[in-house]
Design an enzyme around this catalytic site. Structure first.
Site, PDB file in Angstrom:
ATOM      1  CG  ASP A   1      -2.053   1.002   1.093  1.00  0.00           C
ATOM      2  OD1 ASP A   1      -2.627   1.401   2.131  1.00  0.00           O
ATOM      3  OD2 ASP A   1      -2.354   1.417  -0.052  1.00  0.00           O
TER       4      ASP A   1
ATOM      5  CE  LYS B   1      -0.736   3.408  -3.966  1.00  0.00           C
ATOM      6  NZ  LYS B   1      -0.755   2.685  -2.677  1.00  0.00           N
TER       7      LYS B   1
ATOM      8  CG  ASP C   1      -5.363  -0.119  -1.350  1.00  0.00           C
ATOM      9  OD1 ASP C   1      -5.236   0.955  -0.726  1.00  0.00           O
ATOM     10  OD2 ASP C   1      -6.428  -0.446  -1.914  1.00  0.00           O
ATOM     11  CG  ASN C   2      -4.409   2.254  -3.629  1.00  0.00           C
ATOM     12  OD1 ASN C   2      -3.598   2.154  -2.723  1.00  0.00           O
ATOM     13  ND2 ASN C   2      -5.608   2.809  -3.461  1.00  0.00           N
TER      14      ASN C   2
ATOM     15  CD  GLU D   1      -8.312   4.897  -0.263  1.00  0.00           C
ATOM     16  OE1 GLU D   1      -8.577   3.840  -0.865  1.00  0.00           O
ATOM     17  OE2 GLU D   1      -7.181   5.388  -0.267  1.00  0.00           O
TER      18      GLU D   1
END
Ligand SMILES: O=C(NCCO)c1cc(-c2ccc(F)cc2)cc(O)c1O
Ligand SMILES: [Mg+2]
Length: 215
Positions: free
Chosen positions: A141, A144, A169-170, A199
């Site tokens: 997380d 990236k 995530d993401n 989120e």
């Protein structure tokens, strides 16, 4: 503004959450982010998926890259049995300082080690630092564009074993296209995508679960 967003988030925790109660810390942060100020925690929708993946993995050794304010650290650690340790890496000292206080408010400080520094520098030292072989569960997380180099580094350092689960995530927003391509088309991984939303928003996002198949 005099205070920073992480400091304002911590203040919301200290005012609204019950000391020693991880679930009240999670609720206080989600309330703050929904009603006062957006912040880049994994959040409640993706957090529920994170909970499920952690519970089905039953990990003994956990690594998180990207602590931020400690929201996902608290989400994961609250599900771990007493003897388990979670190592979380944060390169921003201010984030790390807030995270330690959030984790302490949740009463989970004895199960968490917050390491300050660059993941690329720290990963090669972890086996020796903590006397571990491999991580059963890794939560990505952080930046990236560091997902791909860091999962490769984890492989090269022998920190992934057959069955190790990496949850990222993401993978849609902000996105990690090179990472997705790697885990989805590399036979060393068995991957699946969990569709969700960024989120506290209606923007599409998701988590990618990749299980290491062994060397
Ligand atoms: O950069 C991120 N994390 C590493 C920080 O140390 C991050 C960013 C965003 C995000 C931000 C700005 C926007 F417009 C959309 C998404 C969301 C996240 O969940 C994240 O984890
Ligand atoms: Mg994130």
């Amino acid at each position: 503004t005099r205070t920073t967003r992480p400091q304002r988030l911590l203040q919301a925790v200290s005012i609204n959450a019950v000391r020693g109660d991880p679930d009240s810390v999670i609720k206080a942060i989600d309330h703050f982010c929904k009603h006062t100020e957006w912040a880049m925690n994994v959040g409640d929708e993706k957090g529920a998926i994170l909970d499920l993946v952690v519970m089905e993995t039953c990990p003994s050794t956990v690594l998180e890259l990207g602590t931020y304010c400690g929201y996902s650290t608290v989400r994961i650690t609250r599900l771990l049995p007493p003897a388990t340790k979670l190592i979380t890496v944060e390169m921003n000292p201010e984030y790390a300082h807030v995270a330690r206080q959030v984790i302490q408010h949740a009463g989970l400080q004895d199960k968490v080690c917050v390491l300050e520094g660059e993941s690329a520098d720290l990963i090669p030292k972890m086996a020796n630092m903590f006397g571990i072989q491999a991580f059963d569960f890794v939560f990505l997380d952080h930046w990236k564009d560091h997902y791909l180099p860091d999962i490769r580094l984890l492989e090269d350092c022998g920190l992934l074993a057959q069955g190790s689960v990496v949850l990222a995530d993401n993978v849609v927003c902000p996105g990690a296209p090179d990472y997705l391509n790697y885990v989805r088309y590399n036979l060393k991984y068995s991957s699946r995508f969990y569709q969700a939303h960024l989120e506290y928003t209606r923007v599409l996002d998701g988590l990618e679960r990749s299980e290491y198949q062994g060397d």
